[in-house]
Design an enzyme around this catalytic site. Structure first.
Site, PDB file in Angstrom:
ATOM      1  N   ARG A  51       0.815  -1.217   0.000  1.00 44.75           N
ATOM      2  CA  ARG A  51       0.000   0.000   0.000  1.00 44.75           C
ATOM      3  C   ARG A  51       0.850   1.269   0.000  1.00 44.75           C
ATOM      4  NH1 ARG A  51      -5.524   0.657   1.477  1.00 44.75           N
ATOM      5  NH2 ARG A  51      -6.067   2.769   0.810  1.00 44.75           N
ATOM      6  N   HIS A  70      14.553 -11.392   6.433  1.00 43.82           N
ATOM      7  CA  HIS A  70      15.228 -11.989   5.278  1.00 43.82           C
ATOM      8  C   HIS A  70      15.165 -10.988   4.129  1.00 43.82           C
ATOM      9  CE1 HIS A  70      16.063 -15.893   2.833  1.00 43.82           C
ATOM     10  NE2 HIS A  70      16.499 -14.828   2.181  1.00 43.82           N
ATOM     11  N   ARG A  76      15.879  -9.379   0.640  1.00 46.33           N
ATOM     12  CA  ARG A  76      16.305  -9.853  -0.674  1.00 46.33           C
ATOM     13  C   ARG A  76      16.723  -8.668  -1.525  1.00 46.33           C
ATOM     14  NH1 ARG A  76      12.669 -14.012   0.772  1.00 46.33           N
ATOM     15  NH2 ARG A  76      13.506 -16.075   0.290  1.00 46.33           N
ATOM     16  N   GLU A 130      18.661 -13.297   7.774  1.00 45.11           N
ATOM     17  CA  GLU A 130      18.836 -14.381   6.820  1.00 45.11           C
ATOM     18  C   GLU A 130      19.092 -13.820   5.426  1.00 45.11           C
ATOM     19  OE1 GLU A 130      15.642 -17.591   8.735  1.00 45.11           O
ATOM     20  OE2 GLU A 130      15.182 -16.536   6.855  1.00 45.11           O
ATOM     21  N   THR A 179      10.450 -17.976  -2.394  1.00 44.82           N
ATOM     22  CA  THR A 179      10.806 -18.248  -1.012  1.00 44.82           C
ATOM     23  C   THR A 179      11.952 -19.246  -1.017  1.00 44.82           C
ATOM     24  OG1 THR A 179       9.958 -18.898   1.168  1.00 44.82           O
ATOM     25  CG2 THR A 179       9.164 -20.142  -0.735  1.00 44.82           C
ATOM     26  N   HIS A 186      10.783 -23.183   8.203  1.00 44.92           N
ATOM     27  CA  HIS A 186      10.097 -23.260   6.912  1.00 44.92           C
ATOM     28  C   HIS A 186       8.875 -24.168   7.020  1.00 44.92           C
ATOM     29  CE1 HIS A 186      10.273 -21.940   2.695  1.00 44.92           C
ATOM     30  NE2 HIS A 186       9.485 -22.982   2.492  1.00 44.92           N
ATOM     31  N   ASP A 187       7.714 -23.551   6.933  1.00 51.71           N
ATOM     32  CA  ASP A 187       6.421 -24.233   6.971  1.00 51.71           C
ATOM     33  C   ASP A 187       6.095 -24.862   8.321  1.00 51.71           C
ATOM     34  OD1 ASP A 187       5.879 -23.424   4.429  1.00 51.71           O
ATOM     35  OD2 ASP A 187       6.284 -25.351   3.470  1.00 51.71           O
ATOM     36  N   GLY A 229       7.506 -17.432  10.288  1.00 49.79           N
ATOM     37  CA  GLY A 229       6.944 -16.184   9.795  1.00 49.79           C
ATOM     38  C   GLY A 229       5.593 -16.351   9.133  1.00 49.79           C
ATOM     39  N   HIS A 230       5.570 -16.976   7.959  1.00 48.52           N
ATOM     40  CA  HIS A 230       4.352 -17.029   7.155  1.00 48.52           C
ATOM     41  C   HIS A 230       3.177 -17.624   7.928  1.00 48.52           C
ATOM     42  CE1 HIS A 230       1.989 -17.193   3.458  1.00 48.52           C
ATOM     43  NE2 HIS A 230       1.600 -18.398   3.846  1.00 48.52           N
TER      44      HIS A 230
END
Length: 237
Positions: free
Chosen positions: A18, A43, A45, A70, A100, A190-191, A213-214
């Site tokens: 946004r 993380h 990028r 990371e 990812t 991760h997951d 995180g996710h």
């Protein structure tokens, strides 16, 4: 107790979608710590599609628990980490265009490169962790290049658990046992989610830290951020 480090990339993604500064990434990071989390993970990028390099710098004066950065150790990333001096740097071999993280390091093929990068961080008293698959050769390679810790890439466990294949934990249990024998600390990520984290914690010995995180942010949309952070902490006891 295994430490919970919350990855706040998704907060940055929401903000960036946004423009402006809503939600306020720095305030969310401090709130997460106040809710009980023992670390903050980011993380960044190269395209800065979620966490910006300036965010990483600004968080240095906000995070009072463990600060974990990371990323793929390209020069820009290395320079950023050295300037910030976080608690931990986690090396992840993600391609520039990766959606990812999707694989661990080949610590044998990249032995020379990783040795050089890790020695630079350790000279600056930054704890180093390497993102790896639960494979004995890769873990042995992580010890050889001088890493302090490994972060186990847990997608295969999460997929197996979701399909009622509890044997998917076996490689991770074995990897953790080997890592401890080699003097490596054990992180994971991760997951991992509220559904699968408790079983993972029970079956993986000497688990020092998980970075989530996710799933945590997604779960918080329904249950509330403070509530979800404490639900994870209870499962990690």
């Amino acid at each position: 107790m295994t430490k919970l480090s919350v990855n706040i990339n998704k907060i940055a993604t929401l903000r960036n979608s946004r423009g402006g500064n809503v939600p306020n990434l720095l305030k969310v990071a401090k709130d997460i710590e106040n809710f009980g989390a023992e670390g903050i993970t980011i993380h960044p990028r190269p395209d800065e599609r979620h966490i910006r390099y300036q965010d990483a710098i600004d968080l240095k004066n906000i995070v009072s628990t463990e600060y974990n950065i990371e990323g793929n150790p390209i020069k820009k990333f290395i320079d950023l980490v050295l300037s910030i001096q976080p608690t931990q740097v986690t090396l992840v071999p993600d391609a520039v265009d990766a959606l990812t993280s999707n694989a661990g390091w080949d610590t044998i093929k990249n032995e020379s490169f990783l040795t050089d990068v890790i020695s630079t961080f350790k000279e600056n008293n930054i704890r180093t962790s390497i993102f790896v698959d639960p494979e004995s050769r890769m873990i042995e390679g992580a010890a050889k290049v001088g890493a302090d810790r490994i972060e186990l890439y847990t997608e295969s466990y999460a997929e197996g658990y979701a399909n009622n294949n509890l044997d998917s934990i076996i490689p991770f249990t074995e990897a953790a046992i080997l890592a401890q024998k080699l003097g490596l600390g054990i992180n994971a990520g991760h997951d991992l989610s509220l559904d699968n984290i408790k079983y993972f914690k029970e079956k993986v010995p000497n688990l020092l830290e998980v970075s989530i995180g996710h799933a945590l942010i997604s779960e918080s949309l329904y249950l509330g951020l403070e509530n979800v952070v404490n639900m994870y902490l209870n499962k990690l006891k």
